[in-house]
Enzyme design. Structure first.
Site, short mmCIF file in Angstrom:
data_model
loop_
_atom_site.label_atom_id
_atom_site.label_comp_id
_atom_site.label_asym_id
_atom_site.label_seq_id
_atom_site.Cartn_x
_atom_site.Cartn_y
_atom_site.Cartn_z
N CYS A 161 119.29 67.79 39.76
CA CYS A 161 119.02 68.85 40.74
C CYS A 161 119.58 68.35 42.08
O CYS A 161 118.88 67.73 42.87
CB CYS A 161 117.52 69.10 40.81
SG CYS A 161 117.06 70.45 41.88
N CYS A 346 124.58 80.73 44.15
CA CYS A 346 123.63 79.84 44.82
C CYS A 346 123.89 79.84 46.31
O CYS A 346 125.04 79.87 46.74
CB CYS A 346 123.84 78.42 44.29
SG CYS A 346 122.37 77.80 43.52
C1 LIG Z 1 113.95 71.87 46.20
C2 LIG Z 1 114.58 72.77 45.17
C3 LIG Z 1 115.43 73.78 45.59
C4 LIG Z 1 116.03 74.63 44.66
N1 LIG Z 1 116.83 75.62 45.11
C5 LIG Z 1 117.35 76.51 44.23
C6 LIG Z 1 118.14 77.61 44.69
O1 LIG Z 1 118.37 77.77 45.90
N2 LIG Z 1 118.62 78.47 43.77
C7 LIG Z 1 118.37 78.32 42.43
O2 LIG Z 1 118.81 79.14 41.62
N3 LIG Z 1 117.65 77.27 41.96
C8 LIG Z 1 117.13 76.38 42.82
N4 LIG Z 1 116.38 75.32 42.37
C9 LIG Z 1 116.24 75.13 40.91
C10 LIG Z 1 115.10 75.98 40.32
O3 LIG Z 1 113.90 75.65 40.96
C11 LIG Z 1 115.01 75.69 38.83
O4 LIG Z 1 116.22 76.08 38.23
C12 LIG Z 1 113.88 76.47 38.19
O5 LIG Z 1 112.65 76.13 38.77
C13 LIG Z 1 113.84 76.18 36.69
O6 LIG Z 1 112.84 76.95 36.13
P1 LIG Z 1 112.12 76.50 34.76
O7 LIG Z 1 111.23 77.65 34.39
O8 LIG Z 1 113.13 76.05 33.78
O9 LIG Z 1 111.27 75.19 35.12
P2 LIG Z 1 110.22 74.91 36.26
O10 LIG Z 1 110.44 75.75 37.46
O11 LIG Z 1 110.21 73.44 36.44
O12 LIG Z 1 108.83 75.34 35.63
C14 LIG Z 1 108.20 74.67 34.59
C15 LIG Z 1 106.94 75.41 34.19
O13 LIG Z 1 106.35 74.78 33.07
C16 LIG Z 1 105.02 74.36 33.36
N5 LIG Z 1 104.81 73.10 32.61
C17 LIG Z 1 105.49 71.95 32.77
N6 LIG Z 1 105.08 71.04 31.87
C18 LIG Z 1 104.13 71.66 31.13
C19 LIG Z 1 103.34 71.25 30.03
N7 LIG Z 1 103.43 70.03 29.49
N8 LIG Z 1 102.43 72.13 29.51
C20 LIG Z 1 102.33 73.39 30.04
N9 LIG Z 1 103.07 73.82 31.07
C21 LIG Z 1 103.96 72.97 31.60
C22 LIG Z 1 104.96 74.24 34.87
O14 LIG Z 1 103.62 74.38 35.32
C23 LIG Z 1 105.86 75.43 35.26
O15 LIG Z 1 105.14 76.64 35.18
C24 LIG Z 1 115.77 74.44 43.27
C25 LIG Z 1 114.93 73.42 42.84
C26 LIG Z 1 114.33 72.58 43.77
C27 LIG Z 1 113.42 71.49 43.30
#
Ligand SMILES: Cc1cc2nc3c(=O)[nH]c(=O)nc-3n(C[C@H](O)[C@H](O)[C@H](O)COP(=O)(O)OP(=O)(O)OC[C@H]3O[C@@H](n4cnc5c(N)ncnc54)[C@H](O)[C@@H]3O)c2cc1C
Length: 403
Positions: A161, A346
């Protein structure tokens, strides 16, 4: 008989997969979400929380309420083990059985990978939760009060990231200029990428030059292709012997997928990222679909220092939508869709301007791209956040076309 579809995670991937499944399947099948976090957090705005421009309440919303309105049950629990042969997920509070599973659990942060990386901000900070962001905000306020110091942003080896380190370097520079303190601070950025703006996908054309010019104009040192050796009380130590003086460091660690998936043959790679085919289904356990950060995507090219492939929120939503479509096709019959071309748009904010990139980073050639700089993109990012949170709070429609 209705099928039981279990979604793990309720962020960009889990939330959108569950909502899309409800839309495609109606109420004939049971859709449940198990997630460790009761709140949805709009992570792209965490840098603004860290800089003091947002309060956490502006970017968080109880996700159970939103899902509940769509007839989807949300259970707060942390899954510690998946037993795919028995079609069940073991949580700290219960056991969840399923016919189909969508795994969207994002990542775990591997702070132990490098000495001195720290979840509590004692030696170094990270920026993945609201708590992290508030710790960075407090540390920055202490530095402003002190009137000077050294700030280091970085991406450790294996980190994927990569954008937030850039965004934070530019935002902090702008903030210090506004406070008329810039001359009292040094800002450095180190990264595992072979060059600035590689972003784990080989770069976006001339964006590299645009970022290098920006670093020069802002007097930010950018050190590329470097491994972090550790963070000590004396500073940030880079492999090769260089030490960066540091009063505040914010470093992105490498990721694990999830320990819950490790050790099951065929389910995940050794770092706990889920293995899936072009339809996002696991080949050994085809009733398991993986979306978002939890999906294993191998790097497109070898780099001197390991760089992971980033998965943005938008890419994650596309995957969620396609996984939901394919589960519906499994259940109701129909043609499955390939994950295909994950185009991204982005915006990295710098406070006084912003950088827009739109590309197909995983599909060669990567030259179908646009990259631009301008204050207008800062306002676009703000508008997107407002709309997204309004969707969460009041159910404003989320355009399907873009996903
Ligand atoms: C500082 C920052 C800035 C960003 N800026 C951008 C941007 O400008 N544009 C963009 O497109 N993307 C951005 N991103 C990336 C974006 O946040 C991620 O792509 C996105 O959050 C991915 O979503 P996800 O659902 O795969 O995982 P996550 O958002 O990580 O969510 C994981 C989920 O699973 C749950 N979980 C985890 N482990 C378990 C478990 N063992 N049991 C049950 N539940 C669990 C968590 O509670 C959460 O609900 C950024 C990320 C960060 C950190």
């Amino acid at each position: 008989m209705g099928k039981r579809i279990l979604v793990l995670g309720s962020s960009f991937g889990g939330y959108h997969a569950a909502m899309r499944l409800r839309k495609l399947l109606g109420s004939a099948h049971q859709i449940s979400v198990v997630s460790a976090d009761p709140l949805f957090t709009f992570t792209p705005s965490l840098p603004w929380v860290a800089l003091g421009g947002r309060d956490p309440s502006a970017i968080q919303h109880p996700v159970a309420a939103r899902l509940g309105r769509a007839g989807i049950r949300h259970m707060q629990d942390t899954v510690t083990r998946l037993e795919p042969a028995a079609c069940r997920a073991i949580g700290k509070n219960g056991v969840y059985e399923y016919d189909y599973l969508v795994a969207a659990t994002g990542s775990e942060l591997d702070f132990a990978a490098v000495p001195g990386l720290d979840p509590d901000g004692a030696r170094s900070h990270a920026l993945f939760t609201v708590e992290h962001a508030m710790a960075v905000r407090r540390a920055l306020e202490r530095l402003y009060a002190r009137g000077g110091g050294s700030i280091v942003l970085g991406n450790a080896q294996g980190a994927s990231c990569l954008g937030p380190a850039y965004e934070m370097a530019f935002l902090i520079d702008t903030m210090l200029r506004r406070k008329k303190l810039r001359g009292k601070f040094s800002i450095s950025l180190f990264t595992n990428e072979p060059f600035a703006g590689h972003f784990g996908v080989g770069g976006f054309g001339a964006m590299r030059r645009m970022l290098e010019d920006e670093f020069t104009d802002r007097d930010i040192e950018c050190i590329t292709s470097v491994r972090l050796a550790g963070v000590s009380p004396h500073g940030v130590e880079l492999e090769g012997g260089r030490r960066l003086a540091c009063d505040l460091s914010l470093i992105t660690p490498p990721f694990y997928g999830s320990h819950a998936y490790m050790g099951v043959e065929g389910l995940a790679n050794p770092r706990g990222f889920l293995l899936a085919d072009e339809f996002l289904a696991n080949q050994r356990y085809p009733n398991i679909y993986a979306v978002g950060v939890s999906l294993a995507i191998p790097p497109k090219e070898a780099t001197p220092v390991p760089v992971g492939v980033p998965k943005t929120g938008q890419m994650t939503q596309v995957m969620a939508s396609r996984a939901a479509h394919n589960i519906a096709a499994d259940i109701q019959g129909g043609v499955k869709v390939r994950v295909g071309d994950l185009g991204v748009v982005c915006i990295a904010d710098a406070g006084d301007t912003a950088f827009l990139v739109g590309a197909s980073p995983l599909q060669p050639p990567r030259n179908r791209l646009v990259h631009k700089k301008g204050k207008i993109y800062h306002y676009m990012k703000e508008a997107f956040e407002l709309y997204y949170m309004a969707h969460m709070r009041y159910g404003l429609p989320m355009p399907e076309r873009s996903f």
